[in-house]
Design an enzyme around this catalytic site. Sequence first.
Site, PDB file in Angstrom:
ATOM      1  CB  ALA A  99      -0.935  -0.009   1.212  1.00 53.89           C
ATOM      2  N   GLY A 101       4.217   3.945  -1.128  1.00 51.61           N
ATOM      3  CA  GLY A 101       4.575   4.764  -2.285  1.00 51.61           C
ATOM      4  C   GLY A 101       5.183   3.942  -3.411  1.00 51.61           C
ATOM      5  CG  ASP A 123       1.109  -2.013   3.661  1.00 52.47           C
ATOM      6  OD1 ASP A 123       1.275  -1.668   4.850  1.00 52.47           O
ATOM      7  OD2 ASP A 123       1.699  -1.475   2.706  1.00 52.47           O
ATOM      8  CG  ASN A 183      13.070   0.721   7.075  1.00 54.57           C
ATOM      9  OD1 ASN A 183      11.999   0.951   7.636  1.00 54.57           O
ATOM     10  ND2 ASN A 183      13.490   1.428   6.035  1.00 54.57           N
ATOM     11  CG  ASN A 208      17.207   2.140   1.179  1.00 53.68           C
ATOM     12  OD1 ASN A 208      18.148   1.481   0.773  1.00 53.68           O
ATOM     13  ND2 ASN A 208      16.572   3.034   0.417  1.00 53.68           N
ATOM     14  CG  ASP A 239      21.827   2.229  -7.398  1.00 54.06           C
ATOM     15  OD1 ASP A 239      21.414   3.350  -7.062  1.00 54.06           O
ATOM     16  OD2 ASP A 239      21.976   1.290  -6.597  1.00 54.06           O
ATOM     17  CG  HIS A 266      20.715   1.142  -3.064  1.00 53.51           C
ATOM     18  ND1 HIS A 266      20.630   1.848  -4.251  1.00 53.51           N
ATOM     19  CD2 HIS A 266      19.687   1.589  -2.305  1.00 53.51           C
ATOM     20  CE1 HIS A 266      19.591   2.661  -4.208  1.00 53.51           C
ATOM     21  NE2 HIS A 266      19.001   2.525  -3.038  1.00 53.51           N
TER      22      HIS A 266
HETATM   23  N1  LIG Z   1      16.335  -0.208  -3.062  1.00 56.69           N
HETATM   24  C1  LIG Z   1      16.078   0.983  -3.571  1.00 56.69           C
HETATM   25  O1  LIG Z   1      16.654   1.359  -4.598  1.00 56.69           O
HETATM   26  C2  LIG Z   1      15.032   1.867  -2.961  1.00 56.69           C
HETATM   27  C3  LIG Z   1      14.506   2.941  -3.698  1.00 56.69           C
HETATM   28  C4  LIG Z   1      13.505   3.710  -3.126  1.00 56.69           C
HETATM   29  C5  LIG Z   1      13.055   3.442  -1.838  1.00 56.69           C
HETATM   30  N2  LIG Z   1      13.596   2.405  -1.150  1.00 56.69           N
HETATM   31  C6  LIG Z   1      13.135   2.065   0.199  1.00 56.69           C
HETATM   32  O2  LIG Z   1      11.876   1.410   0.109  1.00 56.69           O
HETATM   33  C7  LIG Z   1      11.181   1.551   1.354  1.00 56.69           C
HETATM   34  C8  LIG Z   1       9.731   1.935   1.099  1.00 56.69           C
HETATM   35  O3  LIG Z   1       9.638   3.202   0.504  1.00 56.69           O
HETATM   36  P1  LIG Z   1       8.196   3.849   0.191  1.00 56.69           P
HETATM   37  O4  LIG Z   1       8.467   5.145  -0.439  1.00 56.69           O
HETATM   38  O5  LIG Z   1       7.345   2.857  -0.507  1.00 56.69           O
HETATM   39  O6  LIG Z   1       7.627   4.074   1.680  1.00 56.69           O
HETATM   40  P2  LIG Z   1       6.120   4.263   2.118  1.00 56.69           P
HETATM   41  O7  LIG Z   1       6.130   4.733   3.520  1.00 56.69           O
HETATM   42  O8  LIG Z   1       5.379   5.049   1.116  1.00 56.69           O
HETATM   43  O9  LIG Z   1       5.530   2.781   2.068  1.00 56.69           O
HETATM   44  C9  LIG Z   1       5.980   1.793   2.921  1.00 56.69           C
HETATM   45  C10 LIG Z   1       4.868   0.815   3.148  1.00 56.69           C
HETATM   46  O10 LIG Z   1       5.362  -0.196   4.018  1.00 56.69           O
HETATM   47  C11 LIG Z   1       4.301  -0.538   4.889  1.00 56.69           C
HETATM   48  N3  LIG Z   1       4.812  -1.209   6.064  1.00 56.69           N
HETATM   49  C12 LIG Z   1       5.406  -0.683   7.167  1.00 56.69           C
HETATM   50  N4  LIG Z   1       5.687  -1.659   8.036  1.00 56.69           N
HETATM   51  C13 LIG Z   1       5.299  -2.819   7.468  1.00 56.69           C
HETATM   52  C14 LIG Z   1       5.321  -4.160   7.883  1.00 56.69           C
HETATM   53  N5  LIG Z   1       5.809  -4.533   9.053  1.00 56.69           N
HETATM   54  N6  LIG Z   1       4.823  -5.076   7.026  1.00 56.69           N
HETATM   55  C15 LIG Z   1       4.316  -4.719   5.834  1.00 56.69           C
HETATM   56  N7  LIG Z   1       4.265  -3.461   5.399  1.00 56.69           N
HETATM   57  C16 LIG Z   1       4.744  -2.527   6.216  1.00 56.69           C
HETATM   58  C17 LIG Z   1       3.607   0.780   5.194  1.00 56.69           C
HETATM   59  O11 LIG Z   1       2.312   0.560   5.718  1.00 56.69           O
HETATM   60  C18 LIG Z   1       3.631   1.437   3.838  1.00 56.69           C
HETATM   61  O12 LIG Z   1       2.475   1.119   3.116  1.00 56.69           O
HETATM   62  C19 LIG Z   1      11.979   2.578   2.142  1.00 56.69           C
HETATM   63  O13 LIG Z   1      12.769   1.923   3.105  1.00 56.69           O
HETATM   64  C20 LIG Z   1      12.850   3.240   1.103  1.00 56.69           C
HETATM   65  O14 LIG Z   1      14.032   3.778   1.647  1.00 56.69           O
HETATM   66  C21 LIG Z   1      14.560   1.625  -1.686  1.00 56.69           C
HETATM   67  O1  LIG Z   2      17.351   7.553  -1.579  1.00 53.72           O
HETATM   68  C1  LIG Z   2      16.580   6.863  -0.927  1.00 53.72           C
HETATM   69  O2  LIG Z   2      16.462   6.984   0.300  1.00 53.72           O
HETATM   70  C2  LIG Z   2      15.698   5.870  -1.619  1.00 53.72           C
HETATM   71  C3  LIG Z   2      16.437   4.968  -2.549  1.00 53.72           C
HETATM   72  O3  LIG Z   2      17.455   4.263  -1.930  1.00 53.72           O
HETATM   73  C4  LIG Z   2      16.932   5.665  -3.778  1.00 53.72           C
HETATM   74  O4  LIG Z   2      18.063   5.428  -4.195  1.00 53.72           O
HETATM   75  O5  LIG Z   2      16.162   6.445  -4.376  1.00 53.72           O
END
Ligand SMILES: NC(=O)c1ccc[n+]([C@@H]2O[C@H](COP(=O)([O-])OP(=O)(O)OC[C@H]3O[C@@H](n4cnc5c(N)ncnc54)[C@H](O)[C@@H]3O)[C@@H](O)[C@H]2O)c1
Ligand SMILES: O=C(O)C[C@H](O)C(=O)O
Length: 409
Positions: A99, A101, A123, A183, A208, A239, A266
């Site tokens: 659910a 972003g 979620d 996290n 992350n 990336d 990352h």
């Molecule tokens: N690997 C990458 O390249 C990369 C890129 C962007 C974001 N991210 C990471 O992805 C993660 C999510 O980002 P986002 O923008 O979607 O955040 P967000 O807050 O919009 O969404 C996170 C979702 O996780 C859910 N959640 C929280 N705890 C939970 C649990 N125990 N079980 C199931 N769901 C749970 C929340 O309810 C929410 O819907 C962040 O940690 C962000 O840093 C990683």
């Molecule tokens: O930058 C962040 O925190 C989210 C993600 O890891 C990204 O690279 O966009």
Amino acid sequence: MAAAAATFSVGTTCSVGRKGVSTPQSKPCALRFTAQNPLKSFSGLKATSGSFACESEPSFFGKESTATIRASYALKAQKEASVVQQPQASYKVAVLGAAGGIGQPLALLIKMSPLVSSLHLYDIANVKGVAADLSHCNTPSQVLDFTGADELAQSLKGVDVVVIPAGVPRKPGMTRDDLFNINAGIVKTLIEAVADNCPDAFIHIISNPVNSTVPIAAEVLKQKGVYNPKKLFGVSTLDVVRANTFVAQKKNLKLIDVDVPVVGGHAGITILPLLSKTKPSVSLSDEEVAELTVRIQNAGTEVVEAKAGAGSATLSMAYAAARFVESSLRALDGDSDVYECSYVDSSLTELPFFASRIKIGKEGVEALIPSDLQGLTEYEQKALEALKPELKASIEKGIAFANKQPVAA
Ligand SMILES: NC(=O)c1ccc[n+]([C@@H]2O[C@H](COP(=O)([O-])OP(=O)(O)OC[C@H]3O[C@@H](n4cnc5c(N)ncnc54)[C@H](O)[C@@H]3O)[C@@H](O)[C@H]2O)c1
Ligand SMILES: O=C(O)C[C@H](O)C(=O)O
């Protein structure tokens, strides 16, 4: 060049290099559709009617070259005579954090895959509406929703690929490591459930700090006695997507042709784009290399700052994660030419986890590709050595966290 799979629809990457060539190039391609294919109805973003009519259509993630598609169809025609290739909508994918972003657009992109039969959205809240909304799309997969810890196990039963974007995102001024305290626990809990319910699934970790959450996941799986290093992936595809975009923009190249391997980890300086290994080869001045490298390393922060407190990259991340899911599904489906960069259990350096190009097969990581790390420029070699202490510390932090709080049997 060997013919790539004849493809044009929900795109992803595939190698178009010959088997055995040491530096396979990831190339946008997509799943198979033909005019006769009954699933073409939802491929409006790319396919039109008639196989060859599709050759100049944009695929979802890019364009196949006309020549490649022609060659591919010719080969297919010879091999298969009148047999029509059908995508197999037979894989179950679970998104944990669906659910959020990233979760919502990612779920939409996965819903468009002709390889997916069942899409499980989990979620802790707000997932019912997302599932109801998505379920109206006339694509093959069935959408099921699961809310809260009581339904977590059920969401994972029989799943082939689990994607985890659950967790909090950064706000301006934060590092990814600042997300660790929240996290790490989320990932640990979710991986415990994965270990108990679908230990054979491919696990894609987005949450992350990836440099630490992947080692946490590995430790949890080890404690549960089900660790398969070939099936645990840190998603670093964004990336690569960024590197490809920025290099293409800088050098005025056709975006779809550019492929830059990104290695290391990352976060910040651990993200190391190997610009000297760009395909097609590009000439970059030292200043351009430094500028591009820093931009790729800071691209996440660029988005965090632009969103000004409303989160981090979600749409580009969903795109990148969907590409990685599609690649995994193609590998599971028997495609023997699937290459991606990913942060995995690795023996390429002295570090236990390292992002590099990998070959993905039915059983997961089939091979680590060492050739990208050979013949580095002095700049890249120095950057590689410089990233190791930070990456090592992040890995150790994850391992220590997991071992401090052993899992329930
Ligand atoms: N690997 C990458 O390249 C990369 C890129 C962007 C974001 N991210 C990471 O992805 C993660 C999510 O980002 P986002 O923008 O979607 O955040 P967000 O807050 O919009 O969404 C996170 C979702 O996780 C859910 N959640 C929280 N705890 C939970 C649990 N125990 N079980 C199931 N769901 C749970 C929340 O309810 C929410 O819907 C962040 O940690 C962000 O840093 C990683
Ligand atoms: O930058 C962040 O925190 C989210 C993600 O890891 C990204 O690279 O966009």
